[in-house]
Design a protein around this motif. Sequence first.
Motif, PDB file in Angstrom:
ATOM      1  N   THR A 430       0.815  -1.212   0.000  1.00 33.73           N
ATOM      2  CA  THR A 430       0.000   0.000   0.000  1.00 33.73           C
ATOM      3  C   THR A 430       0.848   1.262   0.000  1.00 33.73           C
ATOM      4  O   THR A 430       0.481   2.268  -0.642  1.00 33.73           O
ATOM      5  N   ASP A 431       1.989   1.266   0.683  1.00 34.75           N
ATOM      6  CA  ASP A 431       2.849   2.456   0.717  1.00 34.75           C
ATOM      7  C   ASP A 431       3.264   2.859  -0.688  1.00 34.75           C
ATOM      8  O   ASP A 431       3.176   4.040  -1.056  1.00 34.75           O
ATOM      9  N   MET A 432       3.739   1.908  -1.472  1.00 32.85           N
ATOM     10  CA  MET A 432       4.166   2.222  -2.839  1.00 32.85           C
ATOM     11  C   MET A 432       2.971   2.592  -3.711  1.00 32.85           C
ATOM     12  O   MET A 432       3.060   3.492  -4.557  1.00 32.85           O
ATOM     13  N   PHE A 433       1.853   1.906  -3.510  1.00 32.24           N
ATOM     14  CA  PHE A 433       0.652   2.228  -4.299  1.00 32.24           C
ATOM     15  C   PHE A 433       0.269   3.690  -4.095  1.00 32.24           C
ATOM     16  O   PHE A 433      -0.042   4.402  -5.059  1.00 32.24           O
ATOM     17  N   LYS A 434       0.305   4.165  -2.861  1.00 31.61           N
ATOM     18  CA  LYS A 434      -0.055   5.557  -2.579  1.00 31.61           C
ATOM     19  C   LYS A 434       0.986   6.519  -3.163  1.00 31.61           C
ATOM     20  O   LYS A 434       0.641   7.608  -3.636  1.00 31.61           O
ATOM     21  N   ARG A 435       2.250   6.114  -3.131  1.00 33.02           N
ATOM     22  CA  ARG A 435       3.325   6.958  -3.638  1.00 33.02           C
ATOM     23  C   ARG A 435       3.305   7.038  -5.166  1.00 33.02           C
ATOM     24  O   ARG A 435       3.648   8.071  -5.751  1.00 33.02           O
ATOM     25  N   MET A 436       2.883   5.954  -5.831  1.00 32.91           N
ATOM     26  CA  MET A 436       2.893   5.896  -7.301  1.00 32.91           C
ATOM     27  C   MET A 436       1.494   5.616  -7.841  1.00 32.91           C
ATOM     28  O   MET A 436       1.315   4.843  -8.775  1.00 32.91           O
ATOM     29  N   THR A 437       0.504   6.272  -7.255  1.00 30.37           N
ATOM     30  CA  THR A 437      -0.885   5.977  -7.616  1.00 30.37           C
ATOM     31  C   THR A 437      -1.194   6.277  -9.074  1.00 30.37           C
ATOM     32  O   THR A 437      -2.103   5.683  -9.650  1.00 30.37           O
ATOM     33  N   GLU A 438      -0.446   7.187  -9.704  1.00 30.98           N
ATOM     34  CA  GLU A 438      -0.681   7.487 -11.121  1.00 30.98           C
ATOM     35  C   GLU A 438      -0.211   6.359 -12.032  1.00 30.98           C
ATOM     36  O   GLU A 438      -0.578   6.316 -13.206  1.00 30.98           O
ATOM     37  N   ASP A 439       0.594   5.439 -11.489  1.00 34.49           N
ATOM     38  CA  ASP A 439       1.166   4.354 -12.297  1.00 34.49           C
ATOM     39  C   ASP A 439       0.561   2.985 -11.993  1.00 34.49           C
ATOM     40  O   ASP A 439       0.687   2.076 -12.810  1.00 34.49           O
ATOM     41  N   MET A 440      -0.059   2.839 -10.825  1.00 31.73           N
ATOM     42  CA  MET A 440      -0.540   1.533 -10.385  1.00 31.73           C
ATOM     43  C   MET A 440      -2.046   1.390 -10.615  1.00 31.73           C
ATOM     44  O   MET A 440      -2.814   2.293 -10.304  1.00 31.73           O
ATOM     45  N   ASP A 441      -2.457   0.236 -11.138  1.00 35.95           N
ATOM     46  CA  ASP A 441      -3.868  -0.022 -11.412  1.00 35.95           C
ATOM     47  C   ASP A 441      -4.577  -0.727 -10.265  1.00 35.95           C
ATOM     48  O   ASP A 441      -5.760  -0.508 -10.025  1.00 35.95           O
ATOM     49  N   VAL A 442      -3.853  -1.608  -9.567  1.00 37.43           N
ATOM     50  CA  VAL A 442      -4.453  -2.419  -8.498  1.00 37.43           C
ATOM     51  C   VAL A 442      -3.530  -2.389  -7.285  1.00 37.43           C
ATOM     52  O   VAL A 442      -2.299  -2.492  -7.430  1.00 37.43           O
ATOM     53  N   ASN A 443      -4.099  -2.279  -6.100  1.00 41.89           N
ATOM     54  CA  ASN A 443      -3.328  -2.315  -4.861  1.00 41.89           C
ATOM     55  C   ASN A 443      -3.514  -3.659  -4.164  1.00 41.89           C
ATOM     56  O   ASN A 443      -4.475  -3.867  -3.424  1.00 41.89           O
ATOM     57  N   ALA A 444      -2.572  -4.573  -4.394  1.00 39.85           N
ATOM     58  CA  ALA A 444      -2.618  -5.864  -3.698  1.00 39.85           C
ATOM     59  C   ALA A 444      -2.126  -5.742  -2.265  1.00 39.85           C
ATOM     60  O   ALA A 444      -2.289  -6.667  -1.468  1.00 39.85           O
ATOM     61  N   GLY A 445      -1.564  -4.594  -1.914  1.00 45.34           N
ATOM     62  CA  GLY A 445      -1.151  -4.357  -0.539  1.00 45.34           C
ATOM     63  C   GLY A 445      -2.313  -4.376   0.437  1.00 45.34           C
ATOM     64  O   GLY A 445      -2.099  -4.512   1.656  1.00 45.34           O
ATOM     65  N   ARG A 446      -3.538  -4.266  -0.077  1.00 44.85           N
ATOM     66  CA  ARG A 446      -4.730  -4.329   0.771  1.00 44.85           C
ATOM     67  C   ARG A 446      -4.808  -5.656   1.526  1.00 44.85           C
ATOM     68  O   ARG A 446      -5.468  -5.751   2.561  1.00 44.85           O
ATOM     69  N   ILE A 447      -4.122  -6.670   1.011  1.00 41.91           N
ATOM     70  CA  ILE A 447      -4.125  -7.977   1.677  1.00 41.91           C
ATOM     71  C   ILE A 447      -3.475  -7.860   3.052  1.00 41.91           C
ATOM     72  O   ILE A 447      -3.904  -8.510   4.015  1.00 41.91           O
ATOM     73  N   LEU A 448      -2.466  -6.991   3.173  1.00 42.11           N
ATOM     74  CA  LEU A 448      -1.792  -6.791   4.446  1.00 42.11           C
ATOM     75  C   LEU A 448      -2.404  -5.677   5.278  1.00 42.11           C
ATOM     76  O   LEU A 448      -2.516  -5.780   6.493  1.00 42.11           O
ATOM     77  N   THR A 449      -2.799  -4.572   4.603  1.00 43.47           N
ATOM     78  CA  THR A 449      -3.217  -3.389   5.363  1.00 43.47           C
ATOM     79  C   THR A 449      -4.712  -3.317   5.630  1.00 43.47           C
ATOM     80  O   THR A 449      -5.139  -2.717   6.619  1.00 43.47           O
ATOM     81  N   ASP A 450      -5.532  -3.912   4.754  1.00 48.62           N
ATOM     82  CA  ASP A 450      -6.981  -3.746   4.866  1.00 48.62           C
ATOM     83  C   ASP A 450      -7.732  -5.048   5.114  1.00 48.62           C
ATOM     84  O   ASP A 450      -8.965  -5.056   5.119  1.00 48.62           O
ATOM     85  N   GLY A 451      -7.019  -6.140   5.251  1.00 46.23           N
ATOM     86  CA  GLY A 451      -7.680  -7.415   5.495  1.00 46.23           C
ATOM     87  C   GLY A 451      -8.320  -8.059   4.291  1.00 46.23           C
ATOM     88  O   GLY A 451      -9.115  -8.996   4.433  1.00 46.23           O
ATOM     89  N   ALA A 452      -7.995  -7.551   3.092  1.00 49.51           N
ATOM     90  CA  ALA A 452      -8.521  -8.189   1.874  1.00 49.51           C
ATOM     91  C   ALA A 452      -7.886  -9.560   1.705  1.00 49.51           C
ATOM     92  O   ALA A 452      -6.752  -9.799   2.148  1.00 49.51           O
ATOM     93  N   SER A 453      -8.592 -10.472   1.065  1.00 49.38           N
ATOM     94  CA  SER A 453      -8.034 -11.799   0.812  1.00 49.38           C
ATOM     95  C   SER A 453      -7.337 -11.832  -0.543  1.00 49.38           C
ATOM     96  O   SER A 453      -7.553 -10.961  -1.396  1.00 49.38           O
TER      97      SER A 453
END
Length: 495
Positions: A430-453
């Motif tokens: 999620t840290d990198m996704f937020k830092r490079m949000t203009e380049d990233m389409d999907v945030n798989a970091g949600r698995i660690l930070t938001d409890g997504a599976s």
Amino acid sequence: MKTVRLSSADNVVTAISQLAIGEEGASAAVPRGHKMATAAIAKGEAVRKYDQIIGYAADYIAVGDHVHTHNVEFRNVDTAYEFGTNLRPVTSREPATFQGYRRSNGKVGTRNYIAVLASVNCSATAARMIADHFTPERLADYPNVDGVAAFHHGTGCAMATNGEGFEALQRVMWGYARNPNVGGVLMAGLGCETNQIDWLVEAMGIEPGPLFQTMNIQDVGGIRKTVALGIKKVEAMLPLVNDTQREVCPASELTVALQCGGSDAWSGITANPALGFAVDMLVAQGGTGVLAETPEIYGAEHLLTARATDGAVGEKLIGLIKWWEDYTARNGGSMDNNPSPGNKKGGLTTILEKSLGAAAKGGTTPLTGVYKYAEPVTARGFTFMDSPGYDPASVTGQIASGCNIVVFTTGRGSAFGAKPSPSIKVATNTDMFKRMTEDMDVNAGRILTDGASVEDVGREIFKMILDVASGTPSKSEAQGLGDYEFVPWQIGAVM
């Protein structure tokens, strides 16, 4: 908890955030994404993660120690391979569709480009000048044409006319010409190069016509005349290519290049397993996933041979592994040279650890085929194509093999696109996704930070594959990436 354990058999855990001395039993500071020993590891004993060997203790490692390149050593793999011992059935799913461009040969494109292919570096400038002429303003009357793209490279001459290097380049040239995302082709050469256009046309049985044109600078009479003629040839193609319109097509017509770059410790925990779940969904639709980067499955290839549909498929993969061991040895390298400084800073210690995470992109379904670099992928399902770990060269081979879309996972943050096939970027954290949000389409970091599976994110990736295949621009496309990532793998001597 500030650490994650991936298997009860592991003797290390991964730090979710920076560990200070004393936190979680750490005896030294452990950077985010790096490993900490949870058991004493004797010198020479295996270090285990994912319930697999990722290296060997270079010295005694105590409980709580930071485990990384300073105290872990690499050894070449020595594995007894099994074939077809882990064949999981493909679960059927409700049919999915996308809006694609159906070609006369039955293939389906996700984009509709005119490709200007340079046969040699000497014609690269001419190819670029021709493509650059076709600005968005000049293409405004052709809404079904995604663009005119130049594909030029730094080779094509001073090479043997037989052998692996020449054959690979010809497969790439022909593969781009026949990729379903290409509606029209103009090949431009110099005239005296090793990679003769006439040879390619004859060898591949290509019939020149309105949508397949060729020319050489020496025959036409120089750069200026070549560019002018090339522009005229493309102008004649535009209305014909524009006549093709999107229509409803089954997801079985998708062939997805599976890539990772700028990997970190989270790649094998979040983004790659999620992409693997999306690949399982695609295979259930009758579609195809193409894993590549042979050096980046080194140490995990035994997991893939166990999924091989038969011994012949498994033996092909082992043959590639042995070729790469010999290739690196005769060039004074090691298979462990692959992890980049950025990979190591992100917590990856050896190629074995990197490979175990990278292989997760391939999901869990049977391995149905193994292919040479840029060789046409004809099998459906989960497949493998030989390539180096260098992303542009690897994706170039996958597109030449027929991939009409790319999904690219990254942990450190990679800016990448590859015309004519759109690239979807998946962030591992999620840290990198937020830092490079203009380049990233999907945030798989949600698995660690938001409890997504893993399954939640995998479904999100699959839906995005269908959306982007139907014409929705990926973020790399929206930023104009993809014109300079055509990098055929150079194998062999330059003469």
